[in-house]
Design an enzyme around this catalytic site. Structure first.
Site, PDB file in Angstrom:
ATOM      1  N   ASP A  47       0.836  -1.204   0.000  1.00 39.43           N
ATOM      2  CA  ASP A  47       0.000   0.000   0.000  1.00 39.43           C
ATOM      3  C   ASP A  47       0.869   1.252   0.000  1.00 39.43           C
ATOM      4  OD1 ASP A  47       0.508   0.867   2.696  1.00 39.43           O
ATOM      5  OD2 ASP A  47      -0.938  -0.599   3.427  1.00 39.43           O
ATOM      6  N   GLU A  48       0.228   2.362  -0.205  1.00 42.12           N
ATOM      7  CA  GLU A  48       0.952   3.628  -0.411  1.00 42.12           C
ATOM      8  C   GLU A  48       1.911   3.950   0.729  1.00 42.12           C
ATOM      9  OE1 GLU A  48      -0.223   8.217  -1.684  1.00 42.12           O
ATOM     10  OE2 GLU A  48      -1.803   6.776  -1.219  1.00 42.12           O
TER      11      GLU A  48
END
Length: 196
Positions: A47-48
């Site tokens: 994820d980011e």
């Protein structure tokens, strides 16, 4: 001939090459980190806010295989607080997390507290420091990949994740790659000790 790479996905980047039409107010994409062949895709996602090892390939079948549960993925998580033996034991045995509005119990997995702070590059976005209380590092090895699983697991045992770095996929390690660096893998099957 398919091509394969390993990359250190930096904090703040999405694990994709194209903006799938979403209005993502100028998100950073992997394609900005180097010249990759047309059709390159990430094998799995981070994820980011997560960083570390991401494998890239032009071979969809290889991507499907590595994403299957045959390949372990190891994460180092810096957690808020000095994690307890009881919390480690719970992580090892499986904990209940929320997944798409339902409850899910994670599979038993290897997990242990790291004796020393791992030698990782500094993150460009600073974390809070020790003045706000102690932190500790744990290793968690998964062969399942539920959405934000490690973060949900450490929260479930009372020690939220502050920083998350994937350091290994199968037998391929992050080694001394720096954020944004990539390296071509000449034979990904051999690197992963997979049968041809």
């Amino acid at each position: 001939m398919h091509q394969h790479f390993k990359i250190y996905k930096p904090y703040g980047y999405l694990s994709q090459f194209i903006n799938n039409g979403q209005k993502q107010h100028r998100k950073k994409l992997l394609g900005e980190l180097g010249e990759f062949p047309e059709g390159t895709m990430s094998i799995g996602r981070l994820d980011e806010k997560s960083e570390g090892l991401l494998l890239l390939t032009t071979d969809g079948k290889m991507s499907d295989f590595v994403n299957s549960s045959k390949v372990d993925k190891e994460y180092y998580a810096q957690v808020d607080g000095d994690i307890t033996e009881a919390a480690i034991k719970a992580l090892q045995n499986g904990v209940e997390i929320g997944l798409n509005g339902t409850k899910y119990t994670t599979k038993p997995c290897p997990a242990f507290k790291l004796d020393e702070v791992p030698n990782l590059p500094e993150r460009w976005k600073k974390l809070r420091d020790e003045r706000h209380g102690p932190t500790s590092w744990v290793s968690i090895i998964l062969n399942e990949g539920k959405f934000r699983q490690v973060r949900k697991m450490t929260s479930a045992v009372g020690f939220p994740t502050l920083r998350l770095v994937r350091v290994r996929v199968g037998t391929i390690y992050l080694d001394d790659l720096q954020p944004g660096d990539s390296m071509q893998l000449l034979d990904i099957k051999k690197e992963l000790n997979l049968d041809a």
